[in-house]
Design an enzyme around this catalytic site. Structure first.
Site, PDB file in Angstrom:
ATOM      1  N   LYS A  98       0.843  -1.196   0.000  1.00 11.67           N
ATOM      2  CA  LYS A  98       0.000   0.000   0.000  1.00 11.67           C
ATOM      3  C   LYS A  98       0.883   1.253   0.000  1.00 11.67           C
ATOM      4  O   LYS A  98       1.573   1.523   0.972  1.00 11.67           O
ATOM      5  CB  LYS A  98      -0.909   0.042   1.238  1.00 11.67           C
ATOM      6  CG  LYS A  98      -2.028   1.078   1.071  1.00 11.67           C
ATOM      7  CD  LYS A  98      -2.741   1.407   2.339  1.00 11.67           C
ATOM      8  CE  LYS A  98      -2.069   2.497   3.114  1.00 11.67           C
ATOM      9  NZ  LYS A  98      -1.977   3.808   2.421  1.00 11.67           N
ATOM     10  N   GLU A 115       9.946  15.577  15.488  1.00 13.30           N
ATOM     11  CA  GLU A 115      10.171  15.594  14.044  1.00 13.30           C
ATOM     12  C   GLU A 115       9.221  16.588  13.371  1.00 13.30           C
ATOM     13  O   GLU A 115       8.006  16.484  13.533  1.00 13.30           O
ATOM     14  CB  GLU A 115       9.949  14.192  13.455  1.00 13.30           C
ATOM     15  CG  GLU A 115      10.318  14.132  11.995  1.00 13.30           C
ATOM     16  CD  GLU A 115      10.115  12.762  11.365  1.00 13.30           C
ATOM     17  OE1 GLU A 115       9.056  12.158  11.579  1.00 13.30           O
ATOM     18  OE2 GLU A 115      11.024  12.308  10.643  1.00 13.30           O
ATOM     19  N   CYS A 138      13.465  11.652   5.737  1.00 14.76           N
ATOM     20  CA  CYS A 138      13.729  11.255   7.125  1.00 14.76           C
ATOM     21  C   CYS A 138      15.206  11.439   7.483  1.00 14.76           C
ATOM     22  O   CYS A 138      15.564  11.475   8.655  1.00 14.76           O
ATOM     23  CB  CYS A 138      13.272   9.824   7.364  1.00 14.76           C
ATOM     24  SG  CYS A 138      13.948   8.667   6.173  1.00 14.76           S
ATOM     25  N   GLU A 182      10.846   1.556   9.650  1.00 21.97           N
ATOM     26  CA  GLU A 182      11.712   2.723   9.411  1.00 21.97           C
ATOM     27  C   GLU A 182      10.886   3.945   9.751  1.00 21.97           C
ATOM     28  O   GLU A 182       9.955   4.287   9.025  1.00 21.97           O
ATOM     29  CB  GLU A 182      12.149   2.780   7.941  1.00 21.97           C
ATOM     30  CG  GLU A 182      13.000   1.627   7.496  1.00 21.97           C
ATOM     31  CD  GLU A 182      14.300   1.538   8.254  1.00 21.97           C
ATOM     32  OE1 GLU A 182      14.773   2.560   8.782  1.00 21.97           O
ATOM     33  OE2 GLU A 182      14.837   0.417   8.352  1.00 21.97           O
TER      34      GLU A 182
HETATM   35  O1  TXE Z   1       2.481   9.273   7.890  1.00 24.19           O
HETATM   36  P1  TXE Z   1       2.014   7.836   8.251  1.00 24.19           P
HETATM   37  P2  TXE Z   1       1.680  10.629   7.909  1.00 24.19           P
HETATM   38  C1  TXE Z   1       6.388  11.490   9.725  1.00 24.19           C
HETATM   39  C2  TXE Z   1       6.315  12.970   9.558  1.00 24.19           C
HETATM   40  C3  TXE Z   1       4.871  13.196   9.364  1.00 24.19           C
HETATM   41  C4  TXE Z   1       4.280  12.155  10.264  1.00 24.19           C
HETATM   42  C5  TXE Z   1       2.900  11.730   9.906  1.00 24.19           C
HETATM   43  O2  TXE Z   1       6.745  13.609  10.739  1.00 24.19           O
HETATM   44  O3  TXE Z   1       4.472  14.481   9.728  1.00 24.19           O
HETATM   45  O4  TXE Z   1       5.133  11.067  10.115  1.00 24.19           O
HETATM   46  O5  TXE Z   1       2.798  11.543   8.514  1.00 24.19           O
HETATM   47  C6  TXE Z   1       0.046   4.212   6.323  1.00 24.19           C
HETATM   48  N1  TXE Z   1      -1.921   0.744   9.555  1.00 24.19           N
HETATM   49  N2  TXE Z   1       6.767  10.788   8.522  1.00 24.19           N
HETATM   50  O6  TXE Z   1       0.523  10.619   8.829  1.00 24.19           O
HETATM   51  O7  TXE Z   1       0.635   7.870   8.835  1.00 24.19           O
HETATM   52  C7  TXE Z   1      -0.296   5.418   5.483  1.00 24.19           C
HETATM   53  O8  TXE Z   1      -1.477   5.192   4.751  1.00 24.19           O
HETATM   54  C8  TXE Z   1      -1.217   0.582   8.439  1.00 24.19           C
HETATM   55  C9  TXE Z   1       8.096  10.327   8.514  1.00 24.19           C
HETATM   56  O9  TXE Z   1       1.373  10.997   6.547  1.00 24.19           O
HETATM   57  O10 TXE Z   1       3.057   7.213   9.031  1.00 24.19           O
HETATM   58  C10 TXE Z   1       0.946   5.538   4.643  1.00 24.19           C
HETATM   59  O11 TXE Z   1       0.913   4.589   3.573  1.00 24.19           O
HETATM   60  N3  TXE Z   1      -0.774   1.596   7.683  1.00 24.19           N
HETATM   61  C11 TXE Z   1       8.381   9.459   7.418  1.00 24.19           C
HETATM   62  C12 TXE Z   1       2.046   5.152   5.612  1.00 24.19           C
HETATM   63  O12 TXE Z   1       1.404   4.420   6.640  1.00 24.19           O
HETATM   64  C13 TXE Z   1      -1.032   2.841   8.096  1.00 24.19           C
HETATM   65  C14 TXE Z   1       7.624   9.483   6.191  1.00 24.19           C
HETATM   66  C15 TXE Z   1       2.790   6.322   6.221  1.00 24.19           C
HETATM   67  O13 TXE Z   1       1.871   7.199   6.800  1.00 24.19           O
HETATM   68  C16 TXE Z   1      -1.761   3.086   9.273  1.00 24.19           C
HETATM   69  C17 TXE Z   1       6.275   9.954   6.357  1.00 24.19           C
HETATM   70  C18 TXE Z   1      -2.223   1.962  10.023  1.00 24.19           C
HETATM   71  N4  TXE Z   1      -2.907   2.097  11.146  1.00 24.19           N
HETATM   72  C19 TXE Z   1       5.912  10.606   7.488  1.00 24.19           C
HETATM   73  N5  TXE Z   1      -1.868   4.423   9.417  1.00 24.19           N
HETATM   74  C20 TXE Z   1       9.763   8.906   7.319  1.00 24.19           C
HETATM   75  N6  TXE Z   1      10.426   8.688   8.427  1.00 24.19           N
HETATM   76  O14 TXE Z   1      10.250   8.649   6.234  1.00 24.19           O
HETATM   77  C21 TXE Z   1      -1.219   4.996   8.380  1.00 24.19           C
HETATM   78  N7  TXE Z   1      -0.722   4.042   7.563  1.00 24.19           N
END
Ligand code: TXE
Length: 479
Positions: free
Chosen positions: A172, A383, A281, A247
């Protein structure tokens, strides 16, 4: 508007619910395509297809390699098309998508496609009594969940080792940036990837993502995203004894000693602060500068940051494009306000940018530099994941180590010094999974990639990632 479709059992298909939601172009602040709102039923179909495809796919590394190489070639053929799509979907400069994201997506696939041709097994000889050998067998159906900052780059960074190892996949991509994964599914069809080997289910995290985590036949989860989401995923998957690779976030220190090569340190620090709008990140969001260099560094860094162009992502001159979503823009702006409340001085940027023309309603933000904060305040602990950096002075190695290691994160660190002994000393003591000395984002795909503390568990990259998607078995033969 174009409908993005799921890729299940080799076929592009609408979600069972028949529902779609808007996909926003962040440079315009307007919807431009539709994303399937998939749920547990779609994940169940995808998993059944993946289970069915597993037996054949897992048998021949040579066959897997050949088809994966073909997919990598198609990604390279479509470089410009994919780069344009990534830029429109994510907001990043198209020049960056063309030079980094899409070439790296192809490299990820080719790297694992060829790595499996060079694998060997270990053997242990127990005196004259027995021979032990270790087998790695693909674990089965696995789930890969990727974020929105480097969409196709991180999507392929997960699915490539999974598929190469012989697993079949339910993946996904982020609902904020689903387009290139959709285009990728068309390339898989063109390359002749057998039905069910890779299944891509689009939708929101709480529904489609959570259904992947909860599905009992999905044996391992590889996730990149926020730390809060990582905790939710671990809470669901750990009691099911699924293998987990997480990660997560970072709050990376960029440590600059007075004896550094100033030009290189400052130029690379501009990159490590603001590349991809700071939405990587690995970006160095806390810059620590040794006091004798501090004033000069702040002045020069600010001067050069002022020259960065925030603009239309499709313009080749643009350095910073749009922030990926309105929600994220507001989050980053809230952190800038917090920094002011915490006593910080915004020496550059801090405000939303209003562009003219088609980008008038886009989510643009000035690259922002903040000074005068303590290393313990929330701005320096949490972050932000945007084009925002803080700069702080330090006087000794011990002091800067305390600052650098003071957060709950431990993903990456950068150290700038011409003193080799100091570089080794510091590298050994910084609590980060990755340490760059006199460089940043210099990546060798064979090296372990991942973080300490709340930056995650497990390592991606190299043979580590292939191992993650396998079960290890020792066979003991009595002589
Ligand atoms: O990311 P999410 P979000 C950090 C960054 C950002 C914060 C939130 O600080 O502001 O995270 O971002 C899926 N079960 N990073 O909310 O939710 C979601 O659909 C399974 C750091 O946009 O972590 C997407 O495909 N999957 C970072 C993926 O998880 C779930 C990169 C990432 O989304 C889920 C991005 C669940 N319960 C954000 N909930 C890095 N370190 O690279 C969400 N997802």
């Amino acid at each position: 508007m174009e409908k993005i479709l799921n890729y299940i059992n080799g076929v592009l298909t609408e979600p069972v619910s028949g529902k779609f939601f808007n996909n926003i172009n962040p440079a315009e602040g307007k919807p431009y395509s539709l994303v399937p709102d998939s749920g547990a039923e779609d994940v169940a179909k995808a998993t059944a297809a993946a289970q069915h495809a597993f037996a054949k796919w897992s048998t021949s590394a040579k066959d897997r390699s050949a088809i994966l190489v073909k997919i990598a070639e198609l990604v390279e053929r479509d470089l410009d098309k994919l780069a344009l799509a990534e830029s429109i979907d994510q907001g990043k400069p198209v020049t960056l998508a063309r030079s980094l994201d899409i070439p790296r997506a192809a490299a990820n696939i080719r790297f694992y496609a060829t790595a499996i041709l060079h694998e060997s097994a270990t053997a242990h000889f127990t005196d004259n009594e027995a021979i032990n050998y270790t087998q790695h067998t693909p674990i089965g159906v696995v789930g890969c969940i990727s974020p929105w900052n480097l969409p196709l780059y991180l999507f392929t960074w997960k699915i490539a080792p999974a598929l190469a190892a012989g697993c079949t996949v339910v993946a996904k991509p982020s609902e904020i940036t689903p387009m290139t994964a959709y285009l990728f599914s068309k390339l898989c069809i063109e390359a002749g990837l057998p039905a069910g080997v890779l299944n891509i289910v689009h939708g929101v995290g709480a529904r489609a993502g959570q259904a992947i985590i909860e599905h009992p036949e999905i044996k391992a989860i590889s996730f990149t995203g926020g730390t809060v989401t990582g905790k939710t995923i671990a809470a669901t998957a750990a009691p099911m004894f699924k293998k987990l690779s997480l990660e997560l976030g970072g709050k990376n220190p960029n440590i600059i000693f007075a004896d550094c090569d100033f030009e290189k340190a400052i130029n690379t620090s501009i990159q490590s602060s603001f590349a991809n709008q700071g939405e990587i990140c690995l970006c160095g969001s806390r810059i620590f500068v040794e006091r004798p260099l501090y004033e000069k560094f702040v002045a020069e860094f600010t001067e050069r940051t002022k020259k960065l162009i925030v603009g239309d992502p499709l313009d080749d001159e643009t350095n910073l494009g749009a922030i990926a979503s309105e929600v994220h823009l507001n989050k980053v702006l809230a952190y800038i306000e917090l920094a002011k409340q915490e006593g910080g001085t915004v020496v550059q940027g801090g405000k939303q940018v209003k562009l003219a023309g088609r980008c008038a309603d886009g989510y643009f933000l000035e690259p922002t530099i903040i000074t005068g904060l303590s290393h313990t305040c929330r701005t320096n602990q949490e972050e932000i994941f945007g084009p925002v950096v803080t700069i702080m002075p330090f006087d000794s190695e011990a002091e800067v180590l305390e600052y650098a290691n003071s957060t709950t994160y431990g993903l990456a660190a950068t150290i700038w010094t011409e003193n080799l002994k100091r570089a080794h000393r510091m590298a050994a003591l910084v609590k980060s999974g990755i340490v760059w000395v006199n460089c940043w984002l210099l990546r060798d795909l064979r090296t372990p990639f991942g973080g300490m503390k709340q930056s995650g568990i497990g390592r991606e990259g190299g043979f580590e990632a292939l191992k993650f998607f396998t079960d290890e078995k020792n066979v003991c033969i009595k002589l």
